[in-house]
Write an enzyme that holds these catalytic residues in place. Structure first.
Site, PDB file in Angstrom:
ATOM      1  N   THR A  32      37.542  43.929  38.570  1.00 31.61           N
ATOM      2  CA  THR A  32      36.946  42.883  39.421  1.00 31.61           C
ATOM      3  C   THR A  32      38.003  41.949  40.026  1.00 31.61           C
ATOM      4  O   THR A  32      37.643  41.003  40.736  1.00 31.61           O
ATOM      5  CB  THR A  32      35.984  41.991  38.596  1.00 31.61           C
ATOM      6  OG1 THR A  32      36.750  41.392  37.541  1.00 31.61           O
ATOM      7  CG2 THR A  32      34.838  42.788  38.005  1.00 31.61           C
ATOM      8  N   LYS A  33      39.271  42.176  39.733  1.00 32.19           N
ATOM      9  CA  LYS A  33      40.290  41.199  40.119  1.00 32.19           C
ATOM     10  C   LYS A  33      40.732  41.387  41.583  1.00 32.19           C
ATOM     11  O   LYS A  33      40.281  42.284  42.265  1.00 32.19           O
ATOM     12  CB  LYS A  33      41.481  41.302  39.163  1.00 32.19           C
ATOM     13  CG  LYS A  33      41.122  40.920  37.726  1.00 32.19           C
ATOM     14  CD  LYS A  33      40.713  39.466  37.617  1.00 32.19           C
ATOM     15  CE  LYS A  33      40.681  38.939  36.201  1.00 32.19           C
ATOM     16  NZ  LYS A  33      39.491  39.305  35.411  1.00 32.19           N
TER      17      LYS A  33
END
Ligand SMILES: Cc1ncc(COP(=O)(O)O)c(C=O)c1O
Length: 389
Positions: A190-191
């Site tokens: 998700t980064k």
């Protein structure tokens, strides 16, 4: 409220934007049959170092930010039981890494506006046993690094920056991860740059990074790439009891192309951020504070505050309402002392850090991926407005 239509797909929170470049590179990596740590990891390290304005000898790729934090604290050579001051408004990994390094976490409350650790609270938490400060650049907003470095220098402390949210972050023209002794980055799915799982350590001192590299691969003096290359077998020596934290070429294959688009994706998230700020200006929710002058926000998380007294809906009620509208959301974070393990082990109660407790009980993260289309952003806005109204 407009009811969600059955054909509307679920909008997954934090879904990464994967493009053909990384898909082709992963295929090429597989075809090369060199899957483990090798030339692609070396390239990703060089590229990341260049992005941060560092030498390649000042970075080490690992397989998560958690590993980066753990190895950094071991490489820092702090005595067992040394206290490390960190924030209660973080992912459990920041605190768990301190514990696994044999150190003692001490919490200092956050500034209620920035949600980053408050330098005055750090100062108040410092004791003769303190050895390090671990600030987290929350949501991509830089911590007040001048004050934190002044704290550290005054007391002779090491600084390990948790930059999981902060690849693009700068403070007064300087990049996150280059202030302290170590910076620890995440490339989790998700980064802002993803490799699936992955992390990077940056270090001021090349000797620290050299030790971190050894620690991240069993404590062996030579990595496998060098052992099994075409220059003949090289014996290795185990010089420390290390860990299995190395990044694979398969992961770096994704990261090389993701990193090449880091600025493009940042611009897209900034657009989405600005659209949310405008669309929610009249709602009774709390919005992120404006960026401080001469800083750069990484726009990793767009967090709103849902206070039931003003919004007529609880935070958890809002999460359910968004889910019913087929919008995925996140909570970053329930404050660390809300969790039973830390309460039992350290006797912590959330009330001891009231700002983090309140924020953690009200916060909701809305989707901010560069993958979102304008229509997706419109759906998030409509769902948020209808859940609050
Ligand atoms: C603030 C913070 N620190 C550390 C981590 C751990 O990162 P990783 O999943 O790469 O180990 C995360 C991950 O979500 C994070 O948000």
């Amino acid at each position: 409220m407009k009811a969600p239509t059955s054909e509307q797909s679920f909008l997954i929170f934090g879904s990464p934007l994967i493009e053909q470049g990384e898909i082709d590179e992963v295929v090429a990596c597989m075809e090369s049959a060199w899957l483990g740590t090798g030339p692609r990891v070396a390239q990703f390290e060089r590229d990341f170092a260049a992005y941060k304005g560092l030498q390649p000898t000042q970075v080490a790729a690992v397989n998560s930010c958690t590993a980066a934090l753990h190895v950094s604290m071991v490489a820092a050579g702090l005595e067992p039981g040394t206290e490390v001051v960190t924030t209660p408004m973080t992912f459990c990994a920041s605190v768990n890494a301190i514990i696994h390094a044999g150190l003692t976490p001490v919490l200092a409350d956050v500034d209620p506006t920035t949600q980053c650790i408050d330098p005055a609270a750090i100062e108040a938490a410092i004791t003769p046993r303190t050895g390090a400060i671990l600030p987290v650049h929350f949501a991509g907003r830089p911590c007040e690094m001048d004050a934190i470095m002044a704290n550290a220098n005054r007391h002779g402390l090491m600084v390990i920056e948790d930059c999981a949210h902060a690849i693009e972050t700068t403070w007064h023209g300087r990049k996150a991860g280059t202030f302290g002794d170590f910076g620890c980055f995440s490339f989790y799915a998700t980064k802002n740059v993803v490799t699936g799982e992955g992390g990077m350590i940056t270090g001021r001192d090349e000797a620290h990074i050299a030790r971190a590299k050894v620690l991240a691969l069993h404590g062996m003096s030579k990595d496998a790439w060098h052992r099994f290359g075409d220059e003949g077998y090289k014996h290795y020596q185990v010089v420390e009891a290390g860990f299995k934290y190395n990044m694979m070429d398969l992961q770096a294959a994704i990261g090389i192309h993701q990193l090449a688009r880091v600025e493009q994706n940042w611009i897209r998230r900034k657009q989405i951020w600005n659209r949310y700020m405008e669309a929610f200006a009249d709602l009774p929710i709390g919005l992120p504070a404006p960026c401080a002058p001469d800083t750069r926000h990484a726009y990793h998380l767009f967090t709103i505050m849902v206070d039931e007294a003003h919004c007529g809906i609880s935070r958890d009620g809002f999460l359910d309402a968004m889910n019913a509208r087929r919008i995925g959301t996140g909570v970053h974070y329930l404050s660390v002392p809300e969790h039973p393990y830390y309460q039992q082990r350290f006797g912590w109660r959330p009330e001891q850090w009231p700002n983090a407790m309140r924020l953690g009980r009200q916060t909701v993260s809305l989707p901010l991926s560069p993958k979102l289309t304008d229509e997706d952003v419109g759906r998030v806005i409509e769902a948020t407005r209808s859940a609050i109204d």
